[in-house]
Design an enzyme around this catalytic site. Structure first.
Site, PDB file in Angstrom:
ATOM      1  N   LYS A   5       0.788  -1.234   0.000  1.00  0.00           N
ATOM      2  CA  LYS A   5       0.000   0.000   0.000  1.00  0.00           C
ATOM      3  C   LYS A   5       0.828   1.297   0.000  1.00  0.00           C
ATOM      4  CE  LYS A   5      -4.155  -1.794   2.223  1.00  0.00           C
ATOM      5  NZ  LYS A   5      -5.204  -1.526   3.204  1.00  0.00           N
TER       6      LYS A   5
ATOM      7  N   ASP B 128      -9.957   2.962   2.333  1.00  0.00           N
ATOM      8  CA  ASP B 128     -10.038   2.326   3.658  1.00  0.00           C
ATOM      9  C   ASP B 128     -10.714   3.248   4.671  1.00  0.00           C
ATOM     10  OD1 ASP B 128      -8.832  -0.099   3.000  1.00  0.00           O
ATOM     11  OD2 ASP B 128      -6.818   0.695   3.310  1.00  0.00           O
TER      12      ASP B 128
END
Ligand code: ATR
Length: 274
Positions: A66, A102
């Protein structure tokens, strides 16, 4: 012609994202398939070049890529930049842009469960990658006070500087109190462990865990007697919903996706209990 989407991570074999997205594509009559690509860190740059070469339309990005993936993209959304993590790539005519969904997953998980964050005192356990998206969501949601406890204090201190939260030493977690408590460490993942004792969770009205295997972690099981509990699949579901919207511009069938991933985790739990 079918368009191709997927997830890159290491490992990815147990990812629930293919189940969610393939179901949504089918239900919405979109000609697309979503696969799982196991990409090692040393191959990340090549994998991203592969998106361009194969004209893959979008990717989910998971652990451990990420952060590093940001180096290989053409554009980074402002919020992903702030959180320092990209979990979604959109390929728009060869321009690869990174987003973070997220934090929206966290915010929406509270929202659908009717939990208001405004003016709340919130305790966050952990200062790793996942914690940043959680903290960003809490700030956006209007939390009054955010306290971050982490085993490695310096990491909490970095978040204090970055987001203006309050960094707290791990030893003081036993004295923590507030309205909402969120567990963002890997403690309790595929194990029966909790970073806090029952007495600590008894001081909160809402408890969320980002771990979803087992679905009811020890942390949530301890909290259940005292607090409304929110499991880790809710965040996963809603970050996926937002990804789907970014890729297609269409609202996915949330309830169906939810049912499918809960069923799958139940199966995974059976495996893990063996
Ligand atoms: P993620 O991206 O999933 O958040 P990470 O960045 O490796 O993963 O962060 C893991 C988090 O779990 C960190 O907050 C880590 O604490 P440290 O910063 O001290 O490493 C926390 N963690 C992992 N194992 C732990 C343990 N046994 N006890 C307490 N905290 C733990």
């Amino acid at each position: 012609m079918y368009e191709v989407y997927g997830i890159i991570g290491d490992p990815v074999s147990h990812s629930l994202s293919p189940i969610m997205h393939n179901l949504a594509f089918k239900e919405k009559n979109i000609k697309a398939v979503y696969g799982a690509f196991w990409v090692k860190s040393y191959d990340l740059a090549k994998a991203i070049e592969g998106i361009r070469a194969l004209n893959i339309k979008g990717l989910s990005v998971t652990v451990p890529h990420k952060e590093k993936v940001m180096n290989y993209l053409d554009e980074i959304d402002e919020i992903a930049y702030k959180i320092e993590a990209v979990n979604t790539i959109v390929n728009k005519k060869g321009i690869l842009k990174g987003y973070n969904t997220d934090w929206i997953g966290v915010l929406e998980a509270f929202n659908v469960k009717g939990v208001k964050l405004e003016n709340k005192k919130i305790v966050v356990i952990g200062a790793g990658g996942a914690s940043k998206a959680v903290i960003y969501a809490l700030i956006k949601g209007g939390a009054k006070e955010i306290l971050v406890y982490n085993r490695t204090f310096e990491k909490a201190k970095l978040l204090e500087k970055k987001f203006g939260i309050i960094a707290k030493p791990w030893e003081e977690l036993k004295d923590a109190y507030g309205d909402i408590i969120i567990q963002t460490t890997s403690v309790g993942l595929k194990s029966w462990e909790s970073p806090v004792e029952e007495e600590v969770v008894s001081r909160f009205k809402v408890a969320m865990d980002i771990v979803y295997l087992p679905l009811k972690t020890k942390f949530l099981a301890l909290a259940e007697k005292y607090a409304q509990i929110i499991d880790g699949l809710q965040m996963l579901l809603y970050q996926g919903v937002e990804q789907f919207k970014l890729w297609t511009g269409i609202e996915p069938p949330i309830k169906l996706m939810e049912k499918a991933i809960y069923e799958e985790v139940k199966n995974m739990e059976k495996e893990f209990l063996k």
